[in-house]
Design an enzyme around this catalytic site. Sequence first.
Site, PDB file in Angstrom:
ATOM      1  N   ASP A 257      -5.401   2.468  10.610  1.00  0.00           N
ATOM      2  CA  ASP A 257      -6.851   2.358  10.798  1.00  0.00           C
ATOM      3  C   ASP A 257      -7.089   2.038  12.280  1.00  0.00           C
ATOM      4  O   ASP A 257      -7.152   2.947  13.106  1.00  0.00           O
ATOM      5  CB  ASP A 257      -7.336   1.256   9.839  1.00  0.00           C
ATOM      6  CG  ASP A 257      -8.836   1.082   9.791  1.00  0.00           C
ATOM      7  OD1 ASP A 257      -9.542   1.697  10.596  1.00  0.00           O
ATOM      8  OD2 ASP A 257      -9.317   0.312   8.948  1.00  0.00           O
TER       9      ASP A 257
ATOM     10  N   ASP B 162      -5.752  -0.328  -2.219  1.00  0.00           N
ATOM     11  CA  ASP B 162      -6.553  -1.173  -3.101  1.00  0.00           C
ATOM     12  C   ASP B 162      -7.902  -1.563  -2.507  1.00  0.00           C
ATOM     13  O   ASP B 162      -8.112  -1.497  -1.296  1.00  0.00           O
ATOM     14  CB  ASP B 162      -5.804  -2.476  -3.383  1.00  0.00           C
ATOM     15  CG  ASP B 162      -5.811  -3.412  -2.174  1.00  0.00           C
ATOM     16  OD1 ASP B 162      -5.447  -2.951  -1.074  1.00  0.00           O
ATOM     17  OD2 ASP B 162      -6.215  -4.578  -2.329  1.00  0.00           O
TER      18      ASP B 162
ATOM     19  N   ARG C 256      -4.974   0.479  -6.941  1.00  0.00           N
ATOM     20  CA  ARG C 256      -3.729   1.062  -6.418  1.00  0.00           C
ATOM     21  C   ARG C 256      -3.129   2.093  -7.357  1.00  0.00           C
ATOM     22  O   ARG C 256      -2.352   2.951  -6.956  1.00  0.00           O
ATOM     23  CB  ARG C 256      -2.672  -0.032  -6.204  1.00  0.00           C
ATOM     24  CG  ARG C 256      -3.007  -1.056  -5.146  1.00  0.00           C
ATOM     25  CD  ARG C 256      -1.762  -1.888  -4.821  1.00  0.00           C
ATOM     26  NE  ARG C 256      -2.086  -3.101  -4.099  1.00  0.00           N
ATOM     27  CZ  ARG C 256      -2.284  -3.184  -2.788  1.00  0.00           C
ATOM     28  NH1 ARG C 256      -2.221  -2.092  -2.047  1.00  0.00           N
ATOM     29  NH2 ARG C 256      -2.561  -4.327  -2.204  1.00  0.00           N
TER      30      ARG C 256
ATOM     31  N   PHE D 142     -13.901   3.903   3.803  1.00  0.00           N
ATOM     32  CA  PHE D 142     -12.971   3.035   3.083  1.00  0.00           C
ATOM     33  C   PHE D 142     -12.512   3.748   1.820  1.00  0.00           C
ATOM     34  O   PHE D 142     -13.324   4.228   1.028  1.00  0.00           O
ATOM     35  CB  PHE D 142     -13.626   1.704   2.715  1.00  0.00           C
ATOM     36  CG  PHE D 142     -12.657   0.739   2.101  1.00  0.00           C
ATOM     37  CD1 PHE D 142     -11.765   0.032   2.896  1.00  0.00           C
ATOM     38  CD2 PHE D 142     -12.617   0.547   0.727  1.00  0.00           C
ATOM     39  CE1 PHE D 142     -10.846  -0.849   2.333  1.00  0.00           C
ATOM     40  CE2 PHE D 142     -11.699  -0.327   0.159  1.00  0.00           C
ATOM     41  CZ  PHE D 142     -10.820  -1.025   0.965  1.00  0.00           C
TER      42      PHE D 142
ATOM     43  N   GLU E 278       4.090   3.886   6.133  1.00  0.00           N
ATOM     44  CA  GLU E 278       2.848   3.116   5.957  1.00  0.00           C
ATOM     45  C   GLU E 278       1.854   3.894   5.094  1.00  0.00           C
ATOM     46  O   GLU E 278       1.946   5.117   4.965  1.00  0.00           O
ATOM     47  CB  GLU E 278       2.205   2.867   7.326  1.00  0.00           C
ATOM     48  CG  GLU E 278       2.244   1.436   7.807  1.00  0.00           C
ATOM     49  CD  GLU E 278       1.371   0.449   7.036  1.00  0.00           C
ATOM     50  OE1 GLU E 278       1.052   0.673   5.847  1.00  0.00           O
ATOM     51  OE2 GLU E 278       1.016  -0.573   7.632  1.00  0.00           O
ATOM     52  N   ASP E 279       0.888   3.167   4.547  1.00  0.00           N
ATOM     53  CA  ASP E 279      -0.161   3.836   3.782  1.00  0.00           C
ATOM     54  C   ASP E 279      -1.220   4.445   4.692  1.00  0.00           C
ATOM     55  O   ASP E 279      -1.592   5.600   4.555  1.00  0.00           O
ATOM     56  CB  ASP E 279      -0.796   2.873   2.753  1.00  0.00           C
ATOM     57  CG  ASP E 279      -1.327   1.578   3.368  1.00  0.00           C
ATOM     58  OD1 ASP E 279      -1.155   1.351   4.584  1.00  0.00           O
ATOM     59  OD2 ASP E 279      -1.918   0.775   2.618  1.00  0.00           O
TER      60      ASP E 279
ATOM     61  N   LYS F 176      -6.973   7.271  10.399  1.00  0.00           N
ATOM     62  CA  LYS F 176      -8.400   7.397  10.719  1.00  0.00           C
ATOM     63  C   LYS F 176      -8.511   7.507  12.236  1.00  0.00           C
ATOM     64  O   LYS F 176      -8.606   6.487  12.921  1.00  0.00           O
ATOM     65  CB  LYS F 176      -9.169   6.167  10.240  1.00  0.00           C
ATOM     66  CG  LYS F 176      -9.193   5.969   8.738  1.00  0.00           C
ATOM     67  CD  LYS F 176     -10.021   4.738   8.396  1.00  0.00           C
ATOM     68  CE  LYS F 176      -9.916   4.373   6.941  1.00  0.00           C
ATOM     69  NZ  LYS F 176     -10.532   3.071   6.632  1.00  0.00           N
TER      70      LYS F 176
ATOM     71  N   GLY G  82       0.774  -1.251   0.000  1.00  0.00           N
ATOM     72  CA  GLY G  82       0.000   0.000   0.000  1.00  0.00           C
ATOM     73  C   GLY G  82       0.794   1.284   0.000  1.00  0.00           C
ATOM     74  O   GLY G  82       0.319   2.311  -0.479  1.00  0.00           O
TER      75      GLY G  82
END
Length: 177
Positions: free
Chosen positions: A106, A162, A168, A155, A102-103, A134, A48
């Site tokens: 969450d 993805d 992506r 989301f 990191e992407d 988030k 990600g």
Amino acid sequence: MDTIRIKDKTFAVSIKEEDILKEVERVADAINRDLTGKNPLFLCVLNGSFMFASDLMKRISIPCEISFVKLASYQGVSSTGVIKEVIGLNEDISGRTVVIVEDIVDTGLTMQRLLETLGTRNPAEIHIATLLVKPDKLQVELDIEYAAMQIPNDFIVGYGLDYDGFGRNYKDIYTLV
Ligand code: 5GP
């Protein structure tokens, strides 16, 4: 493209590339300032983070190394919070300043597990750089020093992220409609 369709779902554009890049630049500036002289090792978490990592690293001007690890914790549109495995960490990180790239954070469980895993290898310090957080979903306490953007509990796909393997490649970020 204002909306995209991936499999059974429709996503609407929510953060444009130019706005993403402004925030990536801000994060890079902060890292350049804070980690001067520390020769950090950036550990980019695949898949990600690949676009974020690329745009971020182009803006890092201090001496550094870049490496990639892979782990899997996500299926469909809800996090399982289970890391299957951390693959590809071949570097000796003892005594090093490590920056995890990191992407998205969450629940934070993935990041927590990664910090635990890396922590057993005696790094001098570990910093977290993430494209997105988030805040409403966070279940654990994390010191996220470098976050490009905060988003609501939706989301998203695009810019490396993805849905079921697809999406992506988009340069903007899209939110599930
Ligand atoms: P956590 O363990 O923090 O709950 O989940 C982290 C991982 O879940 C991220 O690295 C990412 O792979 C995935 N993830 C969390 N939220 C989203 C989202 O909105 N979209 C996508 N595509 N992946 C997400």
